[in-house]
Design an enzyme around this catalytic site. Sequence first.
Site, PDB file in Angstrom:
ATOM      1  NE  ARG A 261      -3.534   0.061   2.761  1.00 23.31           N
ATOM      2  CZ  ARG A 261      -4.267   0.265   3.844  1.00 23.31           C
ATOM      3  NH1 ARG A 261      -4.267  -0.648   4.822  1.00 23.31           N
ATOM      4  NH2 ARG A 261      -4.984   1.354   3.970  1.00 23.31           N
ATOM      5  CG  HIS A 262      -1.283   4.646  -0.047  1.00 21.31           C
ATOM      6  ND1 HIS A 262      -1.530   5.094   1.241  1.00 21.31           N
ATOM      7  CD2 HIS A 262      -2.445   4.095  -0.478  1.00 21.31           C
ATOM      8  CE1 HIS A 262      -2.781   4.850   1.562  1.00 21.31           C
ATOM      9  NE2 HIS A 262      -3.371   4.237   0.534  1.00 21.31           N
ATOM     10  CG  ASN A 268      -4.530   5.726   5.301  1.00 23.02           C
ATOM     11  OD1 ASN A 268      -3.537   5.630   4.581  1.00 23.02           O
ATOM     12  ND2 ASN A 268      -5.701   5.224   4.928  1.00 23.02           N
ATOM     13  NE  ARG A 311      -4.952   6.603  -0.718  1.00 28.42           N
ATOM     14  CZ  ARG A 311      -6.072   7.012  -1.297  1.00 28.42           C
ATOM     15  NH1 ARG A 311      -6.200   8.276  -1.674  1.00 28.42           N
ATOM     16  NH2 ARG A 311      -7.073   6.167  -1.501  1.00 28.42           N
ATOM     17  CD  GLU A 332      -9.006   1.344  -1.695  1.00 33.60           C
ATOM     18  OE1 GLU A 332      -9.119   0.390  -2.499  1.00 33.60           O
ATOM     19  OE2 GLU A 332      -8.591   1.213  -0.535  1.00 33.60           O
ATOM     20  CG  HIS A 397      -5.250   2.535  -3.353  1.00 32.60           C
ATOM     21  ND1 HIS A 397      -5.000   3.725  -2.736  1.00 32.60           N
ATOM     22  CD2 HIS A 397      -4.949   2.715  -4.675  1.00 32.60           C
ATOM     23  CE1 HIS A 397      -4.586   4.617  -3.623  1.00 32.60           C
ATOM     24  NE2 HIS A 397      -4.545   4.022  -4.813  1.00 32.60           N
TER      25      HIS A 397
END
Length: 500
Positions: A261-262, A268, A311, A332, A397
């Site tokens: 993931r980023h 988040n 991101r 995402e 994502h």
Amino acid sequence: MFETQRKLVKETGRTRTPASDNLMETELGRERYTRSLPMNCPKQCYAMVGLPARGKSYIAHRLARYLNWIGTKSKVFNVGQYRRRLVGVNMTYDYYDPFNTTGAQSRRMVANHVLDTIIEWFKEDADNAVAILDATNTTRDRRDLILERCPPEGIQVMFIESVLDDTFIEERNIREHKLRCPDYQGCDPDDAFNDFSKRIENYKKAYETLCLNLDRELSFIRVSNITQFHINNLIGTVQSKSAYFLMNIRPHTKTTLYLSRHGESQFNELAKIGGDTNLTDNGVRYAKKLGKFLLENNLTDIPVWTSIMKRTIETCSHLPNQNVQRYKCLNEIDAGRCDGLTYKEIEETYPEEFALRDLDKYNYRYPQGESYQDVCCRLEPIIMDLEKQDQVLLICHQAVLRCIVGYFLNLSTDEIPYIKIPLHTVIKITPLAYGCEKEEISFGVESSVTHRDKQTQESIERRLLALDISNGDSSFVGHEEEINGNNEDVVSDRVVMMAS
């Protein structure tokens, strides 16, 4: 209900030559095959065809994995495993000699047992769709047995033949995979190799390949040396998609994937879903550590595939890799009207939607957004491309990576939405003989926890019932006692109403 797909009428005159493809030799003295195919049949048997060590099991498992991922429930039935249970292990090459009457009868008994098992499997669950019969099926007599057994049970048959002329790949397949099977446990590797090579020679004595002259009425895919395909008489969407998949895989390539993931984003940190925000300070620290990891492991030339969201692009900006490709289909999952909200806010604002998503997370579609099933559909071209790569790093994502990991680990649609994909962790997917291995690599950078566990069926049903009672839905009044009993129909009706 259904006639046999291909019926061998009694031969008159000379006996056919088993290993011959010559039409004049094989068709003299016999009448034409006839068949009747059930159209749009939901039940299918894919029967593998080919000599040992030709990649049949590899293809079978990869194909089953793909079909399960697109929602077509599939299972591989390996005849060798059943033979070891019924007859035993350590069967030498003599057992496979076509002129060994005892061995031939034994192998036919095993074949019938596996077909019995497949037929029973279809009866166990109406959702079971494709049984892949992983066996040699090198003679027309053995393929006729499949055609005699399956269509009367409403099961459509397609054959997949794997032909390989490369002796180097054949030897590698034997040494890497076949010598590790229970038949050769504890044997000297050279002795085992010689025995297996003689087993192949026995199969060659009676091998009858699929050919258009004799098999034109059948559904089949013939894969020659990985790159050449002969596709004949395919019927329906599932068979067509299977052919599409087979034409996109490279059976002898070992693709190692690095998935991440980023870095942690601002949303988040705020426990919000979706959005297109930048990284936090912790997210930047992770991106830099990821770049260091690539340097230390000589992965600076590995292609990097990412989404087009801020991101992920910012995460990639801290990597030493120059070969970075952006794909919109890696974005995402679209949360629609719920984008930018926390789970608590969704539950308060859209309580029914929140409960319905918990009820069937894979198929649930956000209002004006997407479902996990939608994400899998748009990821299909990416999956096809991944099958052809040697190494790739994907930075995208949580929901997207769940779908990709679910594909490579052959997980069910019930499991995919709940796979744990933590922030600041690299997931390494390594191919094995007939599956994949997952390894997690963490760099110790703090991050938010975005995983939400699967809720119990009882708690979801309680919430749905409470919502309907509070909304004055008379159809639910008086049914409170069904919460701990059988209220599946009540909840199912509610889901249908919401969907409409």
